[in-house]
Write an enzyme that holds these catalytic residues in place. Structure first.
Site, PDB file in Angstrom:
ATOM      1  N   ASP A 198       0.819  -1.211   0.000  1.00  0.00           N
ATOM      2  CA  ASP A 198       0.000   0.000   0.000  1.00  0.00           C
ATOM      3  C   ASP A 198       0.853   1.262   0.000  1.00  0.00           C
ATOM      4  O   ASP A 198       0.313   2.371   0.053  1.00  0.00           O
ATOM      5  CB  ASP A 198      -0.944   0.003   1.207  1.00  0.00           C
ATOM      6  N   ASP A 264       1.281  -9.472   9.611  1.00  0.00           N
ATOM      7  CA  ASP A 264       1.773  -8.100   9.542  1.00  0.00           C
ATOM      8  C   ASP A 264       3.168  -8.093   8.938  1.00  0.00           C
ATOM      9  O   ASP A 264       3.883  -9.105   8.967  1.00  0.00           O
ATOM     10  CB  ASP A 264       1.806  -7.475  10.935  1.00  0.00           C
ATOM     11  N   ASP A 266       5.937  -7.039   9.880  1.00  0.00           N
ATOM     12  CA  ASP A 266       7.039  -7.349  10.787  1.00  0.00           C
ATOM     13  C   ASP A 266       6.815  -8.647  11.553  1.00  0.00           C
ATOM     14  O   ASP A 266       7.572  -8.953  12.472  1.00  0.00           O
ATOM     15  CB  ASP A 266       7.223  -6.209  11.792  1.00  0.00           C
ATOM     16  N   ASP A 361     -10.049  -5.947  12.729  1.00  0.00           N
ATOM     17  CA  ASP A 361      -9.897  -7.371  13.022  1.00  0.00           C
ATOM     18  C   ASP A 361     -10.980  -7.867  13.979  1.00  0.00           C
ATOM     19  O   ASP A 361     -11.711  -8.823  13.682  1.00  0.00           O
ATOM     20  CB  ASP A 361      -8.500  -7.659  13.571  1.00  0.00           C
TER      21      ASP A 361
END
Length: 763
Positions: A198, A264, A266, A361
């Site tokens: 993104d 994610d 990371d 979420d």
């Protein structure tokens, strides 16, 4: 037009040949029967009625003593099943009696000077009591899930898409995550990995600012090349609509796996993450989610600045180690944004990832639970992520969580959402009402001052009643919390985190109350560099709080000396006041940000290896490693004979996912004597090629057993008073260190402090 732009390489490898269209399964529509709901309501009303009965002070003391005896049994014998439930209910009954008495008899009269202050304190206690009782319900019978092994026949396995949403993360960070994703143990023909960029959208590459457009184009091309190198699909879209939720939904339209693992940027996965999750979907067609814990390989600012990372459980371990298992027992474990596998057909039945709130979420899980689908929680850390490294970044993250959960409470209130079971309603209310703690925490902070400074009586009760009701309630609730969460959360650490957040999230919650749809998603900064000690620009409120609390202590001493008739009441207020000082001291100490000299991921381990030197091979042990550096222990006579020409050597060891020995060149950059005539070597890895890079990722991140062992080593229950003393001493040590610290330069403050905090937090 919000369509997905994919590279030619991505188009060739979106899904294995023969994959059919995704079918949406009908929703099960399971709800709590009306008769059962009425039965629960009648039981709850009866419990409150019994709690309101007057049994005299002697009866109340006996009840409190019985509850303490029950807690002793819980701590010493750790019963399970019906015995555990009955003992927890006994302790809960003491608290229900306290709050019933508190409601009926202790609020100051409307025409008294202490009414407003007393009402504020009562409302704060009400919020705390609601959260406490809902928490007992959630955690009364936590569920430990059995494994669900994968079938031997690969044809029976579902196809899986691994989606890695990204916004502004560095390519090197993404490289590690994506490389680890390619090493996940699962048939290659059933697996596709996608980077969802993104930060390189058409919108960003066409920005009116030439500098920003050039940066987005450079990112776009760099990440495309990285994906080509690793055999990963690069996906982006035209416009940055709806933040992370929009990014994932755009990718869903161009992928077709039966299951979706979301990571994610990371969150580096271990090799067994699909082996331990996918099997559950084969057992239950109504299952929409398998959530796993978020494990962090670096301390958050509180852990780092107070020095607790290696010795005490992480702040999130209470949620992932206890609460999620409690939610799971009620079919209410919810999606946490990453480290989770979802069934595509069920996710698409609600239109993909939800976007009404900025906690997309939990909102998505709420919608799917309301349709009758199921979730489970697998309690094994199988991702390694990064915590925010500065306090300002930490507050940005927690403000988003608080605002998002409050949005869910206001816009999709679980109490009234059709389709949920009664237990699920209570579980979601527990998770959302918790985030209203800023109001209660700030009231608890100032409540003693109402009496010390203004002499206001905010609690209408004599001392005998206070001891019989309030003291037993406080002791029982603290001891119960230590029983439920003590291995995963040290005493009063939750209170410290709440105080640290409350100062900044209170205003953010008020803004949601005024306009529930106003908050926007803010990405949490990660992998920041903190190369020197500095005082956080957010320290001022805590300095003021601590100064006020210490100053008003003198007023308490004055009252003690000159008003001896007040001493019994004053003693209660001062104990409360001193607890606030302990918390404020800890909070102020956290504001002295310590330099981070150690690379994230240096988790202790014990892995045998061969150290190849110019003089030959010696047996050694890898005791700590990151993706760049390692620490090796050479013991005994071998250490004395060790010769390292120019510091060059190599390590031979078996890395997860490989049967044969891997050999990785290293450069010895330091050494120090070890206990027992040994030698500790600090080495820097010198990978020669992509294969060595892959072996380092396997070594550092491939084995979930390393994360399990590290967590278990920190999970030790301590007595409540010991925990309070340790917290105070750590905070005091950091506060005293701050007293002699120079303030950072304005440039440094802008980079690491709060200059951008207001904008980031959406305040």
């Amino acid at each position: 037009m919000n369509h997905l732009i994919s590279t030619a390489a991505a188009a060739k490898k979106t899904r294995p040949a023969g994959a059919g269209a995704v079918r949406r399964a009908p929703a099960p529509h399971r709800r709590t029967p009306l008769a059962l709901t009425l039965l629960w309501t009648v039981h709850a009303a009866a419990l409150v009625w019994f709690a309101a009965q007057d049994v005299g002070l002697e009866g109340q003391y006996l009840l409190g003593a019985a509850a303490l005896a029950g807690l002793a049994v819980l701590h010493l014998f750790k019963p399970v099943g019906a015995v555990r439930v009955l003992l927890v209910l006994l302790v809960a009954f003491v608290s229900i009696r306290y709050f019933t008495w508190r409601t009926l008899y202790t609020i100051p009269p409307v025409d008294s000077s202490g009414f407003v202050a007393g009402l504020l304190l009562y409302l704060a206690e009400l919020q705390g009591m609601v959260v406490y009782m809902l928490g007992l319900f959630v955690n009364i019978r936590p569920l430990n899930r059995a494994d669900a092994p994968l079938p031997q026949d690969p044809d029976r396995l579902p196809t899986v898409d691994i989606l890695v949403p990204s916004y502004n993360e560095e390519p090197e960070l993404l490289r590690v995550t994506l490389m680890a994703a390619t090493q996940v143990a699962y048939p290659a023909e059933k697996l596709a990995i996608h980077l969802l960029d993104d930060g390189g959208t058409v919108q960003k590459r066409s920005d009116a600012d030439p500098r920003k457009a050039a940066e987005a184009l450079d990112r776009h091309e760099t990440l495309k090349a990285l994906c080509d190198e690793l055999g990963v699909n690069y996906l982006t879209r035209e416009r940055n609509n709806s933040a992370k939720a929009g990014n994932i939904n755009a990718a869903l339209a161009h992928t077709s796996g039966d299951l979706i693992l979301i990571l994610d940027a990371d969150h580096v996965p271990t090799q067994d993450i699909l082996q331990r999750t996918v099997g559950h979907f084969l057992k239950d067609p109504d299952l929409f989610l398998v959530q796993t814990p978020h494990f962090f390989i670096n301390p958050d600012p509180v852990e780092h600045n107070l020095g607790t990372f290696g010795s005490e459980p992480g702040e999130n371990e209470m949620f992932y180690g206890v609460i999620q298992k409690g939610l799971d027992s009620w079919n209410a474990s919810f999606f946490c944004g990453s480290a989770a596998v979802l069934r595509r057909s069920h996710l698409m039945s609600v239109g993909g990832i939800a976007g009404t709130s900025i906690t997309e979420d939990a909102e998505t899980a709420l919608d799917l639970h309301a349709r009758g689908y199921k979730s489970i929680y697998v309690d094994r850390p199988m991702v390694a992520g990064l915590s925010p490294e500065t306090f300002s970044s930490f507050v940005v993250q927690r403000t988003r969580w608080a605002q998002g959960m409050f949005q869910i409470l206001l816009l999709k209130n679980p109490a009234f959402k059709r389709g949920l079971t009664l237990a699920q309603r209570l579980c979601y209310l527990s998770s959302s009402t918790f985030w209203l703690f800023p109001f209660a925490r700030l009231v608890f902070l100032v409540a003693p001052l109402f009496y010390l400074v203004f002499g206001l009586k905010v609690f209408e009760a004599n001392l005998e009643e206070f001891y019989a009701f309030a003291v037993f309630h406080v002791v029982c609730s603290l001891t119960m919390s230590n029983y439920l969460f003590g291995r995963h959360r040290r005493p009063f650490v939750s209170d410290l985190y709440e105080l640290l957040q409350a100062v900044f999230t209170f205003g953010a919650l008020l803004s949601v109350l005024v306009n529930p749809r106003k908050p926007t998603f803010k990405v949490t900064p990660k992998a920041e560099t903190v190369d020197q000690d500095f005082v956080s620009q957010l320290a001022k409120p805590f300095a003021v709080i601590l100064a006020i609390l210490l100053g008003t202590t003198a007023i308490g001493v004055y009252r003690w000396i000159h008003f001896p008739l007040e001493r019994e009441h004053l003693m209660i207020v001062m104990v409360w006041h001193l607890v606030n000082i302990v918390l404020a001291t800890g909070a102020f100490g956290v504001m002295y940000e310590r330099a981070r000299h150690q690379v994230a991921g240096a988790i202790p381990r014990s892995k045998p290896l061969n150290l190849i030197t110019p003089e030959g091979a010696v047996r050694a042990t890898l005791v700590e490693t990151t993706i760049e550096t390692g620490r090796i222990l050479v013991e005994g006579i071998q250490a004395q004979a060790l010769a390292l020409a120019g510091g060059k050597a190599a390590v031979q060891l078996v890395v997860p996912g490989r049967d044969e020995l891997s050999s990785i060149p290293v450069m010895v950059v330091g050494s120090a004597p070890a206990a027992g005539h040994g030698l500790v070597l600090d080495v820097r890895y010198m990978p020669r090629d992509a294969e060595d890079d892959g072996d380092l990722v396997r070594l550092c991140y491939g084995d979930s057993a390393v994360w399990v062992a590290f967590q278990e080593g920190r999970r030790k229950r301590v007595p409540i008073l010991v925990g309070v003393l340790r917290l105070f001493l750590r905070g005091l040590k950091r506060s005293l260190a701050m007293a002699g610290a120079a303030r950072p330069s304005s440039r440094r403050a802008q980079a690491l402090g709060a200059a951008s905090f207001e904008q980031q937090a959406g305040r």
